[in-house]
Write a protein that holds these residues in place. Structure first.
Motif, PDB file in Angstrom:
ATOM      1  N   CYS A 225     -17.378  -5.404  16.195  1.00 13.51           N
ATOM      2  CA  CYS A 225     -17.175  -5.473  17.642  1.00 13.51           C
ATOM      3  C   CYS A 225     -18.461  -5.072  18.371  1.00 13.51           C
ATOM      4  O   CYS A 225     -19.001  -3.992  18.122  1.00 13.51           O
ATOM      5  CB  CYS A 225     -16.050  -4.551  18.078  1.00 13.51           C
ATOM      6  SG  CYS A 225     -14.443  -4.988  17.373  1.00 13.51           S
ATOM      7  N   ILE A 226     -18.902  -5.935  19.260  1.00 14.00           N
ATOM      8  CA  ILE A 226     -20.147  -5.713  19.986  1.00 14.00           C
ATOM      9  C   ILE A 226     -19.902  -5.926  21.477  1.00 14.00           C
ATOM     10  O   ILE A 226     -19.445  -6.997  21.894  1.00 14.00           O
ATOM     11  CB  ILE A 226     -21.250  -6.664  19.488  1.00 14.00           C
ATOM     12  CG1 ILE A 226     -21.519  -6.408  18.000  1.00 14.00           C
ATOM     13  CG2 ILE A 226     -22.534  -6.483  20.298  1.00 14.00           C
ATOM     14  CD1 ILE A 226     -22.383  -7.455  17.342  1.00 14.00           C
ATOM     15  N   GLU A 248     -16.191   0.431  18.953  1.00 14.04           N
ATOM     16  CA  GLU A 248     -14.947   0.407  18.190  1.00 14.04           C
ATOM     17  C   GLU A 248     -13.872  -0.269  19.023  1.00 14.04           C
ATOM     18  O   GLU A 248     -13.816  -0.113  20.241  1.00 14.04           O
ATOM     19  CB  GLU A 248     -14.513   1.821  17.816  1.00 14.04           C
ATOM     20  CG  GLU A 248     -15.351   2.456  16.715  1.00 14.04           C
ATOM     21  CD  GLU A 248     -15.209   1.730  15.386  1.00 14.04           C
ATOM     22  OE1 GLU A 248     -14.082   1.274  15.069  1.00 14.04           O
ATOM     23  OE2 GLU A 248     -16.212   1.608  14.671  1.00 14.04           O
ATOM     24  N   ALA A 249     -13.006  -0.988  18.368  1.00 12.15           N
ATOM     25  CA  ALA A 249     -11.912  -1.651  19.070  1.00 12.15           C
ATOM     26  C   ALA A 249     -10.867  -0.631  19.493  1.00 12.15           C
ATOM     27  O   ALA A 249     -10.582   0.320  18.766  1.00 12.15           O
ATOM     28  CB  ALA A 249     -11.275  -2.698  18.169  1.00 12.15           C
ATOM     29  N   PRO A 250     -10.283  -0.808  20.679  1.00  6.97           N
ATOM     30  CA  PRO A 250      -9.189   0.080  21.096  1.00  6.97           C
ATOM     31  C   PRO A 250      -8.001  -0.043  20.151  1.00  6.97           C
ATOM     32  O   PRO A 250      -7.872  -1.029  19.412  1.00  6.97           O
ATOM     33  CB  PRO A 250      -8.829  -0.442  22.495  1.00  6.97           C
ATOM     34  CG  PRO A 250     -10.004  -1.251  22.946  1.00  6.97           C
ATOM     35  CD  PRO A 250     -10.612  -1.812  21.701  1.00  6.97           C
ATOM     36  N   PRO A 251      -7.099   0.944  20.167  1.00 10.86           N
ATOM     37  CA  PRO A 251      -5.911   0.875  19.308  1.00 10.86           C
ATOM     38  C   PRO A 251      -5.132  -0.426  19.557  1.00 10.86           C
ATOM     39  O   PRO A 251      -4.957  -0.855  20.693  1.00 10.86           O
ATOM     40  CB  PRO A 251      -5.092   2.099  19.742  1.00 10.86           C
ATOM     41  CG  PRO A 251      -6.103   3.049  20.311  1.00 10.86           C
ATOM     42  CD  PRO A 251      -7.158   2.201  20.955  1.00 10.86           C
ATOM     43  N   GLY A 252      -4.693  -1.029  18.489  1.00  8.53           N
ATOM     44  CA  GLY A 252      -3.892  -2.238  18.587  1.00  8.53           C
ATOM     45  C   GLY A 252      -4.668  -3.528  18.491  1.00  8.53           C
ATOM     46  O   GLY A 252      -4.100  -4.582  18.188  1.00  8.53           O
ATOM     47  N   ILE A 253      -5.984  -3.492  18.733  1.00 12.94           N
ATOM     48  CA  ILE A 253      -6.771  -4.723  18.730  1.00 12.94           C
ATOM     49  C   ILE A 253      -6.956  -5.260  17.314  1.00 12.94           C
ATOM     50  O   ILE A 253      -6.759  -6.458  17.056  1.00 12.94           O
ATOM     51  CB  ILE A 253      -8.137  -4.507  19.412  1.00 12.94           C
ATOM     52  CG1 ILE A 253      -7.954  -4.305  20.919  1.00 12.94           C
ATOM     53  CG2 ILE A 253      -9.074  -5.691  19.136  1.00 12.94           C
ATOM     54  CD1 ILE A 253      -7.487  -5.534  21.669  1.00 12.94           C
TER      55      ILE A 253
END
Length: 315
Positions: A225-226, A248-253
């Motif tokens: 993720c960028i 970092e991706a949020p929770p759930g992504i």
């Protein structure tokens, strides 16, 4: 090809991203057969039999031979189209269809082959309405979206949602003054809608008040993720104005990414998100053949290695 199972790389002649992946595979002593389906039949030939044991035969390029029953993985990038310029229009059309359903059908039917991605799955995922519906099912946030050929429906949608963008459902190349160009994503007002909208299908979407964009590249089980910062509506219009940050991706992504991928049978996908003012990620699209290597150059993320691991079928 005898010995270790090769990776087929199906792409055009000038593809620097494929070059990088092939160099990585060569460094691992993984044999590679590179071909462009558009070279068929001039410098690419096919011999395939359907037997009681399944598909058997070989592909021959000027420098390589691939045993069709022994291909480890197929990396399908962006091959050129079939062309038969020496034939008249009707014969050329016949030849193109035979090549597509013959060579194309064989390449899509290799036994025990990992496809990155399977060309049929790419075709399915490139339909934007299907991608948006799959994204909603996977659990992503989506901006309100209208696909229509009705000028009245378009005007009503803009009146209801205020700030609305138009984007093409597919972006063919236009020649403008001899220079390749594409239809750009742009904001539209109610007054911009004319009766010409009735001429074909159009996609309208409420504009997300965003602070940044994110490109999330999924390669097998890996997710990179960028965050992309710019002041542009569409960051792809001017790469010189972009800055990049690994996030970092949020929770759930991440679970939603993999649900989306499984739904289409993909193992590679380039997802684009708009980051709202509240930090939430809004799904925009997934390109099953998206570019990615420039992001490795900008960030140092090991994306080439991850793709080579996938093609090598490294556990």
């Amino acid at each position: 090809m005898s010995g270790p199972r090769p990776v087929l790389v199906v792409t055009s002649l000038h593809d620097p991203t494929a070059d990088v992946v092939i160099n990585e595979l060569h460094g691992r002593d993984v044999p590679v057969v590179r071909l462009d389906s558009g070279d068929f039949p001039a410098s690419l030939s096919l011999e395939a039999e359907i037997t009681e044991h399944g598909l058997r035969g070989r592909l021959l390029t000027p420098s390589r031979t691939a045993d069709l029953a022994n291909v480890r993985a197929l990396y399908y990038r962006r091959p050129s189209g079939f062309a038969f310029p020496h034939l008249d229009e009707q014969d050329a059309q016949f030849a193109v269809t035979q090549a597509r359903y013959g060579l194309g059908g064989v390449l899509a039917s290799l036994p025990d082959c990992l496809y990155v991605n399977h060309p049929h799955r790419i075709g399915d995922a490139e339909f934007k309405p299907a991608g948006l519906a799959a994204a909603a099912k996977a659990g992503f946030l989506l901006p309100p979206t209208l696909i229509t050929s009705s000028p009245d429906a378009a005007r009503l949608f803009i009146k209801r949602h205020g700030s609305v963008i138009y984007e093409p459902l597919w972006n063919p190349v236009y020649l403008v003054g001899g220079v390749s160009s594409v239809v750009k994503v742009a904001e539209v007002a109610e007054a911009d809608i004319t009766d010409d909208v009735a001429g074909t299908a159009h996609l309208f979407q409420e504009r997300v008040p965003k602070v940044a964009d994110v490109r999330a590249t999924v390669i097998g089980g890996d997710v990179f993720c960028i965050r992309i910062d710019s002041d542009l509506l569409d960051w792809r219009t001017d790469y010189s104005r972009l800055t990049y940050t690994v996030v970092e991706a949020p929770p759930g992504i991440r679970p939603a990414l993999h649900r989306y991928m499984r739904g289409f049978g993909l193992v590679f996908g380039a997802f684009d998100f708009a980051v709202g003012e509240d930090g939430r990620w809004w799904f925009l699209e997934c390109n099953p053949s998206g570019q990615w290597h420039w992001l490795e150059t900008e960030t140092g993320l090991p994306m080439t290695a991850a793709l080579a691991d996938l093609l090598e079928r490294t556990p």
